[in-house]
Write a protein that holds these residues in place. Sequence first.
Motif, short mmCIF file in Angstrom:
data_model
loop_
_atom_site.label_atom_id
_atom_site.label_comp_id
_atom_site.label_asym_id
_atom_site.label_seq_id
_atom_site.Cartn_x
_atom_site.Cartn_y
_atom_site.Cartn_z
N HIS A 5 10.88 50.65 8.92
CA HIS A 5 10.51 49.30 8.50
C HIS A 5 9.01 49.05 8.57
CE1 HIS A 5 14.73 48.18 8.36
NE2 HIS A 5 14.87 48.82 9.50
N SER A 6 8.24 50.04 8.20
CA SER A 6 6.79 49.87 8.11
C SER A 6 6.24 50.90 7.14
CB SER A 6 6.12 50.02 9.48
OG SER A 6 6.20 51.34 9.92
N VAL A 7 5.09 50.61 6.61
CA VAL A 7 4.44 51.53 5.69
C VAL A 7 3.79 52.67 6.47
CG1 VAL A 7 2.60 51.73 3.96
CG2 VAL A 7 4.06 49.71 4.00
N ILE A 23 -3.61 51.93 16.78
CA ILE A 23 -3.55 50.49 16.55
C ILE A 23 -4.76 50.02 15.74
CG2 ILE A 23 -3.64 48.24 17.72
CD1 ILE A 23 -1.98 49.65 19.99
N GLU A 24 -5.93 50.53 16.08
CA GLU A 24 -7.14 50.16 15.35
C GLU A 24 -7.08 50.57 13.89
OE1 GLU A 24 -11.72 51.64 15.36
OE2 GLU A 24 -10.85 51.17 17.33
N GLU A 25 -6.62 51.78 13.63
CA GLU A 25 -6.54 52.28 12.26
C GLU A 25 -5.47 51.57 11.43
OE1 GLU A 25 -6.15 56.54 12.48
OE2 GLU A 25 -8.27 56.81 13.00
N GLU A 29 -1.44 46.10 10.71
CA GLU A 29 -0.13 46.39 10.10
C GLU A 29 0.80 47.01 11.16
OE1 GLU A 29 0.94 45.83 6.89
OE2 GLU A 29 -0.92 44.68 6.77
N PRO A 30 2.11 46.79 11.03
CA PRO A 30 3.05 47.44 11.94
C PRO A 30 3.01 48.96 11.78
CG PRO A 30 4.11 45.68 10.70
CD PRO A 30 2.77 45.90 10.09
N VAL A 31 3.25 49.67 12.88
CA VAL A 31 3.28 51.13 12.86
C VAL A 31 4.59 51.59 13.50
CG1 VAL A 31 2.17 53.25 13.67
CG2 VAL A 31 0.76 51.28 13.09
N GLU A 47 -0.46 38.77 16.27
CA GLU A 47 -0.20 37.79 15.21
C GLU A 47 1.16 38.04 14.56
OE1 GLU A 47 -4.38 38.13 16.13
OE2 GLU A 47 -3.07 39.69 15.34
N VAL A 48 1.47 39.30 14.28
CA VAL A 48 2.76 39.64 13.67
C VAL A 48 3.89 39.32 14.65
CG1 VAL A 48 4.22 41.53 12.84
CG2 VAL A 48 1.85 41.35 12.07
#
Length: 83
Positions: A5-7, A23-25, A29-31, A47-48
């Motif tokens: 469920h993430s790119v 996390i920085e890279e 976006e979710p990882v 935020e997410v």
Amino acid sequence: MERIHSVLSVSISEFKQNPSKVIEEANGEPVAVLNHNRPAFYTVSPEVMAQMAELYDEQQLAKHVQSRLKSVSRAVKVDLDDL
């Protein structure tokens, strides 16, 4: 095969080597962190996470409203002046 469920995804080994870099890279976006090519967990920005918590709260409230609407036929009409 499980759906991811993430790119973005990363192996758990790579994540353990430098979680801050992953996390920085991700740029917010979710990882998906994979263990043996299967999602073990996801990292998300604060935020997410706040957005997901708000959506969950709204979903719970909607369920509560739906259950209350089922009993609306038993409601008793009251005039506010009579209270």
